[in-house]
Motif scaffolding. Structure first.
Motif, PDB file in Angstrom:
ATOM      1  N   UNK A  84       0.826  -1.211   0.000  1.00 39.86           N
ATOM      2  CA  UNK A  84       0.000   0.000   0.000  1.00 39.86           C
ATOM      3  C   UNK A  84       0.859   1.260   0.000  1.00 39.86           C
ATOM      4  N   UNK A  85       1.969   1.234   0.712  1.00 41.56           N
ATOM      5  CA  UNK A  85       2.861   2.395   0.751  1.00 41.56           C
ATOM      6  C   UNK A  85       3.406   2.711  -0.645  1.00 41.56           C
ATOM      7  N   UNK A 119     -11.330  -5.967   1.307  1.00 39.80           N
ATOM      8  CA  UNK A 119     -11.528  -4.517   1.323  1.00 39.80           C
ATOM      9  C   UNK A 119     -11.245  -3.941  -0.065  1.00 39.80           C
ATOM     10  N   UNK A 120     -12.187  -3.204  -0.615  1.00 41.42           N
ATOM     11  CA  UNK A 120     -12.022  -2.573  -1.923  1.00 41.42           C
ATOM     12  C   UNK A 120     -11.616  -1.115  -1.717  1.00 41.42           C
ATOM     13  N   UNK A 121     -10.439  -0.792  -2.198  1.00 42.27           N
ATOM     14  CA  UNK A 121      -9.900   0.561  -2.032  1.00 42.27           C
ATOM     15  C   UNK A 121      -9.968   1.290  -3.370  1.00 42.27           C
ATOM     16  N   UNK A 128      -4.979   5.117   2.639  1.00 42.71           N
ATOM     17  CA  UNK A 128      -4.329   5.598   3.866  1.00 42.71           C
ATOM     18  C   UNK A 128      -5.005   5.014   5.108  1.00 42.71           C
ATOM     19  N   UNK A 129      -6.330   4.935   5.079  1.00 43.28           N
ATOM     20  CA  UNK A 129      -7.070   4.362   6.211  1.00 43.28           C
ATOM     21  C   UNK A 129      -6.722   2.890   6.396  1.00 43.28           C
ATOM     22  N   UNK A 130      -6.664   2.165   5.275  1.00 46.18           N
ATOM     23  CA  UNK A 130      -6.325   0.739   5.332  1.00 46.18           C
ATOM     24  C   UNK A 130      -4.886   0.555   5.812  1.00 46.18           C
ATOM     25  N   UNK A 134      -3.600  -1.519   9.062  1.00 53.10           N
ATOM     26  CA  UNK A 134      -2.602  -2.585   8.982  1.00 53.10           C
ATOM     27  C   UNK A 134      -1.427  -2.324   9.922  1.00 53.10           C
ATOM     28  N   UNK A 135      -1.001  -1.057   9.984  1.00 49.00           N
ATOM     29  CA  UNK A 135       0.113  -0.705  10.869  1.00 49.00           C
ATOM     30  C   UNK A 135      -0.254  -0.923  12.341  1.00 49.00           C
TER      31      UNK A 135
END
Length: 313
Positions: A84-85, A119-121, A128-130, A134-135
């Motif tokens: 994601x990053x 989850x569909x992003x 960013x929310x996902x 995760x973090x």
């Protein structure tokens, strides 16, 4: 009257021999009782401690396994966060170049992530929310791994201490050897008593039962204890180091360093922590096996002691 004199002489000559044989046999029986009774109590304590240690190293094994699984789940979360990053970096770069991604382009960019997620992003904000989620999960999993590693380390330290002391020591060995010597003397007294016509059936039964110590392998008990102590010691060492490495990997200083070097360091520390968790689990499981087999070895000797005490009482 003269006809009976020879028989009377023989009878009076035999009486003292019979009496002496009976006395010697009784003394040998008392000596056997003194030497052999009570050994079962000493061995019962060893068996009890081996059972306790089996439970202790079982806890260490379970905690180590839990840390290993937790570490692997954390690694999976971290991999998704990295993914994601990179997508966010791509979106930000395009925005800086005045060429912002459309919703469709974002969906295409994140298609690989969607394969493993429900989850569909569809926007940078949702990504960013996902990522934040995760973090947070990764941080919690790291804390759990550290806690489980610490639990395994403490249990292994306790297992090492118990196993190191749970042996047939000089006192128990001396008791068993004294019992074996007493049985040898009893057999000698029985031979003389039999020659003089004394009933030795009870003494024979005692000698047969208590004589089984001659076939007992005491070395197995101490060999298993040594194996358990070594394995628990290894588990304690890897557990302590793993706890430190896991805590370091999950510290804010390491997690918040987003440089290439910082990310590489975090990944290396997490991988090392997971490897140490696996090593701790393996060592703990080995110690558990040694403790379980030690119970069997002690039980074999204890059964002889119980039977011997039983026939003497």
């Amino acid at each position: 009257m003269k006809k009976f004199l020879p028989f009377l002489f023989v009878f009076t000559a035999v009486l003292p021999a019979v009496a002496n044989s009976q006395l010697a046999l009784d003394e040998a029986l008392r000596a056997t009782y003194t030497a052999c009774v009570g050994i079962d109590d000493e061995l019962a304590e060893l068996k009890k401690m081996a059972g306790i240690n089996t439970a202790v190293t079982g806890v260490a094994t379970a905690a180590g396994a839990g840390a290993t699984v937790t570490g692997l789940v954390k690694a999976s979360k971290d991999a998704k966060a990295d993914q994601l990053e990179k997508i966010l970096e791509e979106i930000e770069q395009k925005t800086k170049n005045l060429d912002p991604m459309t919703e469709v382009e974002i969906e295409v960019a994140i298609a690989d992530f969607h394969k493993d997620s429900v989850t569909k992003l569809t926007s940078s904000q949702s990504i960013e929310d996902e990522l934040a989620k995760l973090n947070k999960q990764s941080k919690n999993l790291g804390n759990w791994r550290t806690g489980l590693m610490a639990t395994s380390a403490v249990a292994n330290v306790a297992g090492t201490v118990i196993a190191s002391g749970n042996k047939i020591d000089g006192d128990v060995k001396a008791s068993i050897n004294a019992c074996k010597a007493a049985v040898v003397n009893l057999r000698s007294a029985m031979m003389q008593a039999r020659l003089n016509g004394v009933d030795i059936s009870e003494a024979q039964h005692i000698a047969d039962v208590c004589g089984e110590y001659d076939f007992a392998d005491l070395s197995k008990v101490n060999t298993k204890a040594k194996g358990a102590a070594i394995s628990s010691g290894i588990g304690a060492a890897t557990g302590v180091v793993g706890t430190i490495v896991s805590a370091t990997a999950n510290s804010n200083d390491v997690r918040n360093d987003n440089s290439d070097g910082g990310k590489k360091k975090e990944k290396t520390l997490n991988t090392t922590a997971n490897v140490l968790a696996g090593a701790t689990t393996a060592a703990s499981a080995t110690a558990t096996v040694f403790n379980a087999t030690q119970i069997k070895a002690i039980k074999n000797v204890a059964e002889i002691a119980e039977k011997c005490t039983g026939v003497l009482r």
